[in-house]
Design an enzyme around this catalytic site. Structure first.
Site, PDB file in Angstrom:
ATOM      1  N   HIS A  54      33.328  36.744  46.572  1.00 43.42           N
ATOM      2  CA  HIS A  54      34.054  37.182  45.377  1.00 43.42           C
ATOM      3  C   HIS A  54      35.350  36.402  45.243  1.00 43.42           C
ATOM      4  O   HIS A  54      35.713  35.610  46.115  1.00 43.42           O
ATOM      5  CB  HIS A  54      34.300  38.690  45.384  1.00 43.42           C
ATOM      6  N   HIS A  56      38.645  37.115  45.143  1.00 41.60           N
ATOM      7  CA  HIS A  56      39.945  37.473  45.709  1.00 41.60           C
ATOM      8  C   HIS A  56      40.467  36.374  46.635  1.00 41.60           C
ATOM      9  O   HIS A  56      39.692  35.710  47.330  1.00 41.60           O
ATOM     10  CB  HIS A  56      39.858  38.802  46.450  1.00 41.60           C
ATOM     11  N   ASP A  58      41.917  36.127  49.465  1.00 41.09           N
ATOM     12  CA  ASP A  58      41.667  36.068  50.901  1.00 41.09           C
ATOM     13  C   ASP A  58      40.217  35.693  51.224  1.00 41.09           C
ATOM     14  O   ASP A  58      39.864  35.553  52.402  1.00 41.09           O
ATOM     15  CB  ASP A  58      42.044  37.390  51.580  1.00 41.09           C
ATOM     16  N   HIS A  59      39.401  35.491  50.200  1.00 40.26           N
ATOM     17  CA  HIS A  59      38.022  35.028  50.394  1.00 40.26           C
ATOM     18  C   HIS A  59      37.762  33.670  49.740  1.00 40.26           C
ATOM     19  O   HIS A  59      36.762  33.037  50.057  1.00 40.26           O
ATOM     20  CB  HIS A  59      37.034  36.051  49.827  1.00 40.26           C
ATOM     21  N   HIS A 110      33.265  46.452  44.477  1.00 40.52           N
ATOM     22  CA  HIS A 110      34.600  45.961  44.814  1.00 40.52           C
ATOM     23  C   HIS A 110      35.123  45.083  43.682  1.00 40.52           C
ATOM     24  O   HIS A 110      36.245  45.246  43.215  1.00 40.52           O
ATOM     25  CB  HIS A 110      34.533  45.181  46.122  1.00 40.52           C
ATOM     26  N   ASP A 159      33.008  41.892  50.495  1.00 34.77           N
ATOM     27  CA  ASP A 159      33.735  43.152  50.460  1.00 34.77           C
ATOM     28  C   ASP A 159      32.895  44.265  49.841  1.00 34.77           C
ATOM     29  O   ASP A 159      33.433  45.222  49.285  1.00 34.77           O
ATOM     30  CB  ASP A 159      35.048  42.987  49.680  1.00 34.77           C
ATOM     31  N   HIS A 197      35.984  41.670  56.782  1.00 34.82           N
ATOM     32  CA  HIS A 197      37.237  42.128  57.365  1.00 34.82           C
ATOM     33  C   HIS A 197      36.993  42.871  58.675  1.00 34.82           C
ATOM     34  O   HIS A 197      35.942  43.468  58.878  1.00 34.82           O
ATOM     35  CB  HIS A 197      37.974  43.074  56.405  1.00 34.82           C
TER      36      HIS A 197
END
Length: 307
Positions: A54, A56, A58-59, A110, A159, A197
């Site tokens: 996805h 975001h 941090d990905h 998410h 996520d 995570h």
């Protein structure tokens, strides 16, 4: 197929999937590209593709720099918001890298464009795997932790699904999230799950609140505490195990329904998400100064230039 687990940032995981015959490699959710390339060089493989669950940061924040450092790299995902996206994937599409097959599974919840990846090899005794990172509270997983190696069939839910939990519902309805978790991911073979995570300890503490009499939750929590004490990752998990203690996959179970006061699966899931958010807010957050220091250490911030 070999999967390298690479801890990065505060609690994220990147993955490097290696086809051991051709030495071709596929990365999943690149947030720190230079760290990934260190592992690529050490393994002596050719990185050809990035699978992003996805959009975001941090990905996906590392995609642009990785493409700059590796010209010709292909970046795939289901959301046009993904940085440096080469081609948009669709639900049910299948890819192949040497002997490794990848089935792309759209799992909104998410985010609306969240894609999970189910990987397997034909005529291989190793189990398949799914990659599906997830967002819930967890202990700090230091970036100095040595990456672990697993040889499995793999799935990446990013996520969407995590060990004993799932990602926060941000852009989709409770019914869509129920379909993603229970009807899409929950019906895959009971094999390996690689999530995005390290949130297992916090997830299991919430699961224990939901089902205090669940012996599987109690045993897994004890195991996770030991792993946390030893600074060892708790991934991967298996879908077979998750069905025993993950409340977000157990919405039809009577103890979970009793906790939420609901019966319809999507309504049970909606209450679980709301209760989990309250549980998460009650946890002591990392102070902003500490977050800034970690970001500086991991190369996400630059020091000011001297005049």
């Amino acid at each position: 197929m070999k999967v390298k687990v690479i801890p990065v940032l505060e609690d994220n995981y990147m993955y490097l999937v290696i086809e051991e015959h051709t030495r071709e490699a596929v990365a999943v959710d690149v947030s720190v590209p230079k760290r990934l390339l260190e592992i690529v060089g050490r393994e002596g493989v050719s990185l050809t593709t990035v699978l992003t669950t996805h959009h975001h940061w941090d990905h996906a924040r590392g995609n642009a720099e990785l493409v700059r450092l590796q010209p010709g790299l292909v970046v795939l995902g289901a959301d046009e918001r993904i940085c440096a996206l080469t081609r948009r994937l669709v639900h049910g599409e299948e890819l192949q890298f040497g002997a490794i097959h990848v089935r792309c599974l759209l799992t909104p919840g998410h985010t609306s464009g969240h894609m999970s990846y189910f990987l397997w090899e034909d005529e291989c005794l190793d189990p398949p795997a799914v990659f599906s990172g997830s967002r819930c509270p967890a202990p700090l997983c230091p970036p100095s932790l040595s990456p672990s190696t697993f040889s499995d069939l793999a799935s990446s839910p990013g996520d969407a699904l995590s060990v004993a939990g799932c990602g926060s519902r941000l852009e989709s309805t409770a019914h869509q999230m129920y379909q993603s978790l229970v009807e899409t991911l929950g019906t895959l073979p009971p094999e390996t799950v690689f999530c995005g995570h390290e949130h297992t300890l916090g997830n299991l503490e919430f699961a224990q609140k939901v089902e205090p009499c669940n012996d599987h939750v109690r045993a897994k929590l004890s195991w996770a505490k030991k792993r946390d004490d030893d600074d060892v990752p708790t991934v991967p998990s298996t879908l077979g195990e998750e069905l025993l203690y993950n409340p977000f996959l157990r919405v039809a179970e009577e103890p979970v329904r009793k906790f939420t006061g609901k019966v319809a699966p999507a309504e049970v899931l909606e209450v679980l998400c709301r209760e989990r958010a309250s549980f998460e807010r009650a946890a002591e957050p990392l102070q902003p100064q500490a977050r800034a220091l970690l970001a500086l250490q991991w190369g996400l911030l630059s020091t000011p230039q001297q005049k």
